[in-house]
Structure formats: structure tokens, C-alpha cells
Design an enzyme around this catalytic site. Sequence first.
Site, PDB file in Angstrom:
ATOM      1  N   LYS A 130      -6.724  31.192  -6.626  1.00 30.43           N
ATOM      2  CA  LYS A 130      -7.675  31.635  -7.664  1.00 30.43           C
ATOM      3  C   LYS A 130      -6.951  31.619  -9.002  1.00 30.43           C
ATOM      4  O   LYS A 130      -5.729  31.755  -9.033  1.00 30.43           O
ATOM      5  CB  LYS A 130      -8.152  33.063  -7.376  1.00 30.43           C
ATOM      6  CG  LYS A 130      -9.448  33.430  -8.061  1.00 30.43           C
ATOM      7  CD  LYS A 130     -10.643  32.988  -7.239  1.00 30.43           C
ATOM      8  CE  LYS A 130     -11.942  33.152  -7.963  1.00 30.43           C
ATOM      9  NZ  LYS A 130     -13.084  32.941  -7.043  1.00 30.43           N
ATOM     10  N   ASP A 170     -16.110  29.915 -11.383  1.00 26.73           N
ATOM     11  CA  ASP A 170     -16.375  31.305 -10.970  1.00 26.73           C
ATOM     12  C   ASP A 170     -17.033  31.935 -12.204  1.00 26.73           C
ATOM     13  O   ASP A 170     -17.597  31.199 -13.034  1.00 26.73           O
ATOM     14  CB  ASP A 170     -15.066  32.011 -10.575  1.00 26.73           C
ATOM     15  CG  ASP A 170     -15.299  33.349  -9.860  1.00 26.73           C
ATOM     16  OD1 ASP A 170     -15.561  33.339  -8.652  1.00 26.73           O
ATOM     17  OD2 ASP A 170     -15.240  34.411 -10.510  1.00 26.73           O
TER      18      ASP A 170
HETATM   19  P1  NDP Z   1     -21.710  33.547 -13.770  1.00 22.80           P
HETATM   20  O1  NDP Z   1     -20.721  33.632 -14.864  1.00 22.80           O
HETATM   21  O2  NDP Z   1     -22.576  32.371 -13.649  1.00 22.80           O
HETATM   22  O3  NDP Z   1     -22.654  34.831 -13.776  1.00 22.80           O
HETATM   23  C1  NDP Z   1     -22.131  36.103 -13.705  1.00 22.80           C
HETATM   24  C2  NDP Z   1     -23.265  37.109 -13.756  1.00 22.80           C
HETATM   25  O4  NDP Z   1     -22.762  38.402 -13.435  1.00 22.80           O
HETATM   26  C3  NDP Z   1     -23.886  37.232 -15.140  1.00 22.80           C
HETATM   27  O5  NDP Z   1     -25.222  37.609 -15.023  1.00 22.80           O
HETATM   28  C4  NDP Z   1     -23.038  38.324 -15.765  1.00 22.80           C
HETATM   29  O6  NDP Z   1     -23.666  39.022 -16.824  1.00 22.80           O
HETATM   30  C5  NDP Z   1     -22.836  39.259 -14.576  1.00 22.80           C
HETATM   31  N1  NDP Z   1     -21.583  39.984 -14.745  1.00 22.80           N
HETATM   32  C6  NDP Z   1     -20.353  39.452 -14.864  1.00 22.80           C
HETATM   33  N2  NDP Z   1     -19.441  40.424 -15.040  1.00 22.80           N
HETATM   34  C7  NDP Z   1     -20.131  41.570 -15.048  1.00 22.80           C
HETATM   35  C8  NDP Z   1     -19.747  42.918 -15.192  1.00 22.80           C
HETATM   36  N3  NDP Z   1     -18.480  43.267 -15.377  1.00 22.80           N
HETATM   37  N4  NDP Z   1     -20.721  43.867 -15.114  1.00 22.80           N
HETATM   38  C9  NDP Z   1     -22.018  43.518 -14.918  1.00 22.80           C
HETATM   39  N5  NDP Z   1     -22.441  42.246 -14.787  1.00 22.80           N
HETATM   40  C10 NDP Z   1     -21.509  41.304 -14.841  1.00 22.80           C
HETATM   41  O7  NDP Z   1     -20.843  33.746 -12.431  1.00 22.80           O
HETATM   42  P2  NDP Z   1     -21.231  33.401 -10.919  1.00 22.80           P
HETATM   43  O8  NDP Z   1     -22.681  33.566 -10.700  1.00 22.80           O
HETATM   44  O9  NDP Z   1     -20.587  32.116 -10.590  1.00 22.80           O
HETATM   45  O10 NDP Z   1     -20.421  34.524 -10.129  1.00 22.80           O
HETATM   46  C11 NDP Z   1     -21.001  35.764  -9.747  1.00 22.80           C
HETATM   47  C12 NDP Z   1     -20.209  36.366  -8.614  1.00 22.80           C
HETATM   48  O11 NDP Z   1     -20.213  35.478  -7.490  1.00 22.80           O
HETATM   49  C13 NDP Z   1     -18.735  36.636  -8.894  1.00 22.80           C
HETATM   50  O12 NDP Z   1     -18.337  37.784  -8.184  1.00 22.80           O
HETATM   51  C14 NDP Z   1     -18.036  35.414  -8.310  1.00 22.80           C
HETATM   52  O13 NDP Z   1     -16.690  35.688  -7.980  1.00 22.80           O
HETATM   53  C15 NDP Z   1     -18.884  35.205  -7.061  1.00 22.80           C
HETATM   54  N6  NDP Z   1     -18.837  33.885  -6.458  1.00 22.80           N
HETATM   55  C16 NDP Z   1     -19.124  32.763  -7.186  1.00 22.80           C
HETATM   56  C17 NDP Z   1     -19.113  31.534  -6.587  1.00 22.80           C
HETATM   57  C18 NDP Z   1     -19.499  30.299  -7.309  1.00 22.80           C
HETATM   58  O14 NDP Z   1     -19.560  29.247  -6.675  1.00 22.80           O
HETATM   59  N7  NDP Z   1     -19.792  30.337  -8.602  1.00 22.80           N
HETATM   60  C19 NDP Z   1     -18.736  31.381  -5.173  1.00 22.80           C
HETATM   61  C20 NDP Z   1     -18.541  32.628  -4.479  1.00 22.80           C
HETATM   62  C21 NDP Z   1     -18.568  33.815  -5.126  1.00 22.80           C
HETATM   63  P3  NDP Z   1     -23.189  38.759 -18.340  1.00 22.80           P
HETATM   64  O15 NDP Z   1     -23.785  37.432 -18.686  1.00 22.80           O
HETATM   65  O16 NDP Z   1     -23.745  39.895 -19.108  1.00 22.80           O
HETATM   66  O17 NDP Z   1     -21.689  38.741 -18.324  1.00 22.80           O
HETATM   67  O1  2IT Z   2     -15.271  32.748  -5.025  1.00 26.00           O
HETATM   68  C1  2IT Z   2     -15.479  31.560  -4.707  1.00 26.00           C
HETATM   69  O2  2IT Z   2     -15.535  31.209  -3.527  1.00 26.00           O
HETATM   70  C2  2IT Z   2     -15.691  30.581  -5.779  1.00 26.00           C
HETATM   71  N1  2IT Z   2     -15.711  30.964  -6.944  1.00 26.00           N
HETATM   72  C3  2IT Z   2     -15.851  29.130  -5.452  1.00 26.00           C
HETATM   73  C4  2IT Z   2     -14.516  28.478  -5.247  1.00 26.00           C
HETATM   74  C5  2IT Z   2     -14.538  26.988  -5.082  1.00 26.00           C
HETATM   75  O3  2IT Z   2     -13.419  26.446  -4.998  1.00 26.00           O
HETATM   76  O4  2IT Z   2     -15.595  26.367  -5.035  1.00 26.00           O
END
Ligand code: NDP
Ligand code: 2IT
Length: 452
Positions: A130, A170
Site C-alpha cells: 500500500k 484508493d
Molecule cells: P474515493 O476517494 O473515491 O471516495 C471516498 C469517499 O469516502 C468520499 O465520499 C469521501 O468523502 C469519503 N471519505 C473519505 N475520507 C473520509 C473521512 N475521513 N470521513 C468521512 N468520509 C470520508 O475512495 P474509494 O471509494 O476508492 O474508497 C473508499 C473506501 O474503500 C476506502 O476505505 C478504501 O480503502 C476502500 N477500498 C477501495 C477500493 C478501490 O478499488 N477503490 C478497493 C477496496 C477498498 P469526501 O469526498 O468528503 O472526502
Molecule cells: O484496498 C484495496 O484493495 C484497493 N484500494 C485496491 C487495490 C488494488 O491494487 O486494486
Amino acid sequence: METALDPKVQEFMDKVQAKYAHEPEFVQAVQEVAEVIVPYVEENKKYKDAKILERMIVPERVFIFRVPWLDDKGEYQINTGYRIQMNSAIGPYKGGLRFHPSVNLSILKFLAFEQVFKNSLTTLPMGGGKGGSDFDPKGKSDNEVMKFCQSFMTELQKHIGADTDVPAGDIGVGAREVGYLFGQYKRLRDEFTGVLTGKGLEFGGSLIRPEATGYGCVYFAEEMLTFAGDELKGKTVVISGSGNVAQYACEKATQLGAKVVTLSDSSGFVYDPNGIDAEKLAFIMELKNVKRGRIKEYAEAFDGVEYYEGEKPWGIKCDVAMPCATQNELNGEAAQTLVNNGCICVAEGANMPSTPEAIHVFEQNKILYAPGKASNAGGVAVSGLEMSQNSNRIAWTAEEVDYKLKLIMQSIHQTCVKYGKEEHSDFVDYVKGANIGGFVKVADAMLAQGLV
Ligand code: NDP
Ligand code: 2IT
């Protein structure tokens, strides 16, 4: 962490706590694993003698570097960049990059540690890593984001490669950032390889990668409900976040006949009792991904929607909850409210969104609870499929990738059942199942490869 621990777990955690007291999120992630794996290792001496868990909590390598860049006003800006190469026993390091002001070593180590188990569960050959930066993309121009990404990659490129370490997105890192990062890698190394996943479709990205985490999370919830003799269709779903994961969880849940009534951002949440259908979701995608606006604007655009400033959505009555924003966004009190309101299933789209107290509430009430390392593994799984397509220089259709994603989520569910089902009942402890299921493959590979 008030509940009494098994003495062996306590002994292990005392050492972890003493050494990493300044890394609370990392300690929290290790404890969730240790509660299951320390007793398992006690019964499986080969892992104990080889100190597999003790080795797994120490990253193979960590890079921390300066990221200097020039903003639109011509002022110097300095951020910190990181890459944690946690474990390469079963494949090249694989895991996302997070750009958010809260990023620090503790948060990235927790995410890298989780990633090792998650990637193992996918059945694909990927180690865990990461990275990221405390850079905040919010309010920055495209030019500033590009400048930052180019500077970040100028250092990171020394340490990654298609067979070494393959980053992806992420929080705060989506298609735009991956594009800039890939461009700079290619320019510096003069190599067109699958060094990043989540790329644009024109330059090696996989169909369904943007959808994969959210879709996968819904597929997993559907598997849990089906195994329990129920179904997703007709259920009311509460989702937090409105980014990549939340958007596609909303889309797939709706397609499968559920009604999604909330989405959120870090400022508050919207409650739409009529459900966020395809048309309304298209508005949100434009709002969040193109205009980079706030979720509040959704409440202003549609009738009958309420906006709750500064609040989280867990007080809204639902059958299924999907936390898809960030770590520790759902605490013990919120978990109790969900359960009291009749919630029967929690599938984590985010990484470690539930606090230990919340997990305790879910377990005490024996509801269906999937930890992120199982339910959000669809994103990295399709990243693994993107790597395969890049290696073979081919592109699969959306149907092919979606089919493989579904099979992988079903396989993860089966692994959870194999290691987590109680002997004399149909109850599945998904925390136990995911942790042991993820651990065994990595541990056996580490045993086979000797003391490295
Ligand atoms: P994005 O940046 O696309 O979206 C993040 C969302 O979460 C936004 O709505 C953001 O709001 C909100 N957010 C972020 N930080 C905070 C906080 N501290 N408090 C409240 N709301 C918050 O990210 P993703 O959708 O990609 O990721 C979301 C989650 O999923 C994370 O935990 C990530 O690690 C996990 N994840 C992502 C994967 C991926 O493929 N993208 C894979 C597996 C897990 P705001 O715009 O106001 O910051
Ligand atoms: O938390 C996660 O699994 C991710 N943000 C996706 C990682 C990846 O390599 O696609």
C-alpha cells in the site's frame, strides 16, 4: 478493546502494543487478525515454530520520500510519499495508493497488512502493499494534481514494476491520478507495462475495474444472504461514502432489486426514502467524478431528500449496511443502533470501517458481518485480472470480467464458510473465516521459501 482477550492473544498484543503504540490503526488491524490467528497458530505448530505471524507484521520494506511540486501560484509545496512493501510470499506486492491529508505510516501499514490477507483470499498470485501521500486532491486544479503525480512517481518508479510492485487507486486516487502516474512512469522508464492497475481503457485498463469493488461487495452480501436462506432483493440498504466504491455498490444493489436510501461524504449524508435509482446515481457520478462537488447538492436537486450535515447514515432504518467511506466510520453505538433498527447484514466496502466495539456488537447479535478483506476484495481481484490481461496483451469483455469477479467473490465466500462456520450450526464467523483463509496460503508459501 475492552473485552478480555485470550491470554496468548494478550501476550502477543502486549508486544505489538509496546512496539507500535504510535501506530494505532496498525495495532487495531493486527489485533483483529491476532484474535483469530494466534489461537490457530497454537494448534498448528509449524506456523508457530517458524514465527510466521511475527514475520508478517513487519513489512519487507518501507519507502518514505519527499514529494516537492509547484502549485498554480508558483509556490513551492512539499508532501510526504510512502510505499509499504508488506509481503511478497505469493506474488508481486499489490495494493492501492491513497492521497488524503490524514495519510501517515500507521494508516498505510494497517492497509498494507489487510491487503496481504485480502489478496490471498482472491485466489490470484498477488502479495500485499500500500502507499500514498498526505497530498489532498480536494480543491486542486488538474494541473496541480498532475504536477504532484509526476513528482510522486519520479521517486516511486525506482521501487515498482510489473513483476515487483503494482500500485492502483484508493481514496483520492482514481482514473485521473492513475493516468498521470502511468504517463510519468512510462516517460521515465521507457516501458509500456502493467505497472499500475485501474488504468484508462485506452492504455491497458480492464473493463469492470472501476465497478469491481462496489459490485464485488454487493455480490458478497448476496452470497451471505443466500447462504442464510434470504436474498438481497427487496432489502433497504444504507451506504456511506459517495466515491468509487459507494457509487458502484449503489448501482449493483439497485440492479439486484434492493433500495439504496443513503450516500455520504465527509461533510454529511443524504437520505432519499424513494431510493437512489439509476437516473439519480448518474447525477451523483457527474457531481462527484466530473464536477467534484459535494453530496449536499443531491438534496438540493431532488424532491423529498433530506441532508444531515456532520452526521453519518447509521441511524436510518435498514436491512443491510455497507460502509464504503473510510476506517473507523462505524462505532459501537452506531452498530447497536443498526441492530436495534433490524439490520441483518453488514458488508464492508471500505477497509476497517467498523471499530472493534462495532464488530463486537455484530458478533454478539450474530448478524451477517463481512470484514472488508473479504467483501471488498473484488477491486484488487479485478486489478489482478487487469495484470493478467496486460501480460497477455489482450482485453476481455465486460461480461467475461464480471463473470470472473462473481466467481472470485463466491470463492471467497466459500473460503469463509470453510474456516468460519460453527460446527453445530449454520452460523458463519466471517472474521474468523477470512483471516484463517487468507493466512494459510501466505503462511504455507513463507514456510516453503525458508527464513527470508
Ligand atoms: P474515493 O476517494 O473515491 O471516495 C471516498 C469517499 O469516502 C468520499 O465520499 C469521501 O468523502 C469519503 N471519505 C473519505 N475520507 C473520509 C473521512 N475521513 N470521513 C468521512 N468520509 C470520508 O475512495 P474509494 O471509494 O476508492 O474508497 C473508499 C473506501 O474503500 C476506502 O476505505 C478504501 O480503502 C476502500 N477500498 C477501495 C477500493 C478501490 O478499488 N477503490 C478497493 C477496496 C477498498 P469526501 O469526498 O468528503 O472526502
Ligand atoms: O484496498 C484495496 O484493495 C484497493 N484500494 C485496491 C487495490 C488494488 O491494487 O486494486
